[in-house]
Design an enzyme around this catalytic site. Sequence first.
Site, mmCIF file in Angstrom:
data_model
loop_
_atom_site.group_PDB
_atom_site.id
_atom_site.type_symbol
_atom_site.label_atom_id
_atom_site.label_comp_id
_atom_site.label_asym_id
_atom_site.label_seq_id
_atom_site.Cartn_x
_atom_site.Cartn_y
_atom_site.Cartn_z
ATOM 1 N N HIS A 60 -3.260 6.872 2.452
ATOM 2 C CA HIS A 60 -3.686 5.558 1.985
ATOM 3 C C HIS A 60 -5.087 5.302 2.535
ATOM 4 C CE1 HIS A 60 -4.085 1.522 0.884
ATOM 5 N NE2 HIS A 60 -3.954 1.029 2.102
ATOM 6 N N CYS A 94 0.811 -1.222 0.000
ATOM 7 C CA CYS A 94 0.000 0.000 0.000
ATOM 8 C C CYS A 94 0.843 1.269 0.000
ATOM 9 C CB CYS A 94 -0.948 -0.001 1.193
ATOM 10 S SG CYS A 94 -1.961 -1.470 1.246
ATOM 11 N N ASN A 107 -10.131 -0.275 -0.420
ATOM 12 C CA ASN A 107 -8.661 -0.251 -0.336
ATOM 13 C C ASN A 107 -8.092 -0.845 -1.627
ATOM 14 O OD1 ASN A 107 -5.954 -0.740 0.210
ATOM 15 N ND2 ASN A 107 -6.306 -1.685 2.202
HETATM 16 O O1 UT7 Z 1 -3.903 -1.592 3.635
HETATM 17 C C1 UT7 Z 1 -3.000 -1.406 4.685
HETATM 18 C C2 UT7 Z 1 -3.109 -2.324 5.818
HETATM 19 N N1 UT7 Z 1 -4.450 -2.665 6.180
HETATM 20 C C3 UT7 Z 1 -5.011 -2.089 7.237
HETATM 21 O O2 UT7 Z 1 -4.459 -1.177 7.793
HETATM 22 C C4 UT7 Z 1 -6.322 -2.657 7.708
HETATM 23 C C5 UT7 Z 1 -6.490 -2.373 9.161
HETATM 24 N N2 UT7 Z 1 -7.614 -3.015 9.813
HETATM 25 C C6 UT7 Z 1 -8.892 -2.635 9.676
HETATM 26 O O3 UT7 Z 1 -9.213 -1.767 8.883
HETATM 27 C C7 UT7 Z 1 -9.908 -3.259 10.602
HETATM 28 O O4 UT7 Z 1 -9.231 -4.000 11.593
HETATM 29 C C8 UT7 Z 1 -10.934 -4.184 9.884
HETATM 30 C C9 UT7 Z 1 -11.884 -3.343 9.053
HETATM 31 C C10 UT7 Z 1 -10.223 -5.175 9.009
HETATM 32 C C11 UT7 Z 1 -11.764 -4.927 10.919
HETATM 33 O O5 UT7 Z 1 -12.409 -4.032 11.794
HETATM 34 P P1 UT7 Z 1 -12.321 -4.221 13.381
HETATM 35 O O6 UT7 Z 1 -13.122 -3.149 13.974
HETATM 36 O O7 UT7 Z 1 -10.865 -4.291 13.724
HETATM 37 O O8 UT7 Z 1 -13.053 -5.596 13.564
HETATM 38 P P2 UT7 Z 1 -12.487 -6.959 14.172
HETATM 39 O O9 UT7 Z 1 -11.531 -7.599 13.239
HETATM 40 O O10 UT7 Z 1 -12.025 -6.710 15.573
HETATM 41 O O11 UT7 Z 1 -13.802 -7.822 14.222
HETATM 42 C C12 UT7 Z 1 -14.905 -7.446 15.044
HETATM 43 C C13 UT7 Z 1 -16.053 -8.394 14.802
HETATM 44 C C14 UT7 Z 1 -15.657 -9.858 14.828
HETATM 45 O O12 UT7 Z 1 -16.710 -10.579 15.427
HETATM 46 P P3 UT7 Z 1 -16.584 -11.090 16.953
HETATM 47 O O13 UT7 Z 1 -15.374 -11.974 16.961
HETATM 48 O O14 UT7 Z 1 -16.408 -9.845 17.772
HETATM 49 O O15 UT7 Z 1 -17.876 -11.801 17.171
HETATM 50 C C15 UT7 Z 1 -15.587 -10.226 13.373
HETATM 51 O O16 UT7 Z 1 -15.843 -11.590 13.145
HETATM 52 O O17 UT7 Z 1 -16.595 -8.142 13.492
HETATM 53 C C16 UT7 Z 1 -16.677 -9.388 12.796
HETATM 54 N N3 UT7 Z 1 -16.504 -9.121 11.363
HETATM 55 C C17 UT7 Z 1 -17.547 -8.853 10.548
HETATM 56 N N4 UT7 Z 1 -18.873 -8.773 10.757
HETATM 57 C C18 UT7 Z 1 -19.650 -8.473 9.702
HETATM 58 C C19 UT7 Z 1 -15.351 -9.084 10.657
HETATM 59 N N5 UT7 Z 1 -15.605 -8.811 9.370
HETATM 60 C C20 UT7 Z 1 -16.964 -8.670 9.278
HETATM 61 C C21 UT7 Z 1 -17.832 -8.357 8.216
HETATM 62 N N6 UT7 Z 1 -19.159 -8.268 8.467
HETATM 63 N N7 UT7 Z 1 -17.391 -8.156 6.962
#
Ligand code: UT7
Length: 325
Positions: free
Chosen positions: A252, A113, A282
Amino acid sequence: MKKVGIIGVGEYLPKKVLTNADLEKMVDTSDEWITTRTGIKQRRMVGRGEATSDLAIKAAKRAIAETSIKPEELDLIIVATITPDMAFPSVACLLQNALHAKHAISFDISAACAGFVYAIAVAQQFIARGGCRNALVVGAEVLSSITDWKDRNTCVLFGDGAGAAVLAEAKSGGILSTYLGSDGSKADLLRLPGGGSRHPATQATIKKRLHFIKMQGNELFKLAVTTMANAAQQALKRAGMECKDIDMVIPHQANMRIILAMAKKLGLAKEKIYFNIAKYGNMSSASTATALCEAVKEGRIKKGDVVLLDAFGSGLVWGACVIRW
Ligand code: UT7
């Protein structure tokens, strides 16, 4: 050392749109979750048979058309991509051939990225030291080709697209500073394990879904905020400037919340930040490239403005760049 500026920008986004509503039909997700957690509403997808070089060629032609430089006068072509058409030859060589830019040195950069910012910094060196008169720099990705459409944690995040910039000697202003960094100790946080020499493609690697993006989003989120904020500060320091001097930030576009948290750390107003994440998701190296192009085309960046490019990604890698437009 010569001053180096950006004299033309162009972008190309494939026509097909994949909305959050479309994704609701594919995995267990919702428009509400995707919008509030990421800021993404839709993303673009390539059509059948369309590859990274096809997007790169269209964006590059638009950027070149904005300048008086003819393709055969290009001295350097750098393509930042993690989704090349094939392992080799490089996308840059495919682009060179398509443009008939027969005098250009051509190579790809793998800096995920942060690839577009890395490529700008490398091109600047070539021109500033007199080795090249100009350079075409492209960020192009077909992330849909490495997205696991069964993994809701990642498939809602990515899109396809390309952005390009032509660099040449500047009479005044131009690139005031660059700041690049990397930390390979955190390589496991975001990777594509299959298809390289570690795990060459076999039926077993396909069955284990190793040819798709693996990401620990939570860990990356925190690192992205602090690293991008620090990169911005370092680049500004090298330019002898402060945050208040910035007119427009091109960050980014991994997550709306990452960008806003970074802005809060820096004390930057939202109005000074360009966002295209809602439309495109992204797109790795193509995110900063297209955002820069759109900000210029929409008049959000004007002559004399101070622009900050700031990116972070798999590697880990990061880069920031201060430009007087
Ligand atoms: O490109 C450069 C590098 N990339 C990044 O910098 C990406 C950085 N990370 C992020 O943007 C975020 O961490 C994400 C968008 C990927 C995820 O968001 P989050 O707020 O960190 O969510 P999480 O991974 O902590 O997941 C929270 C909950 C989980 O459920 P439980 O375990 O709490 O029951 C996930 O299973 O959200 C769930 N979840 C979803 N639910 C509905 C994860 N993806 C989804 C989804 N729809 N698509």
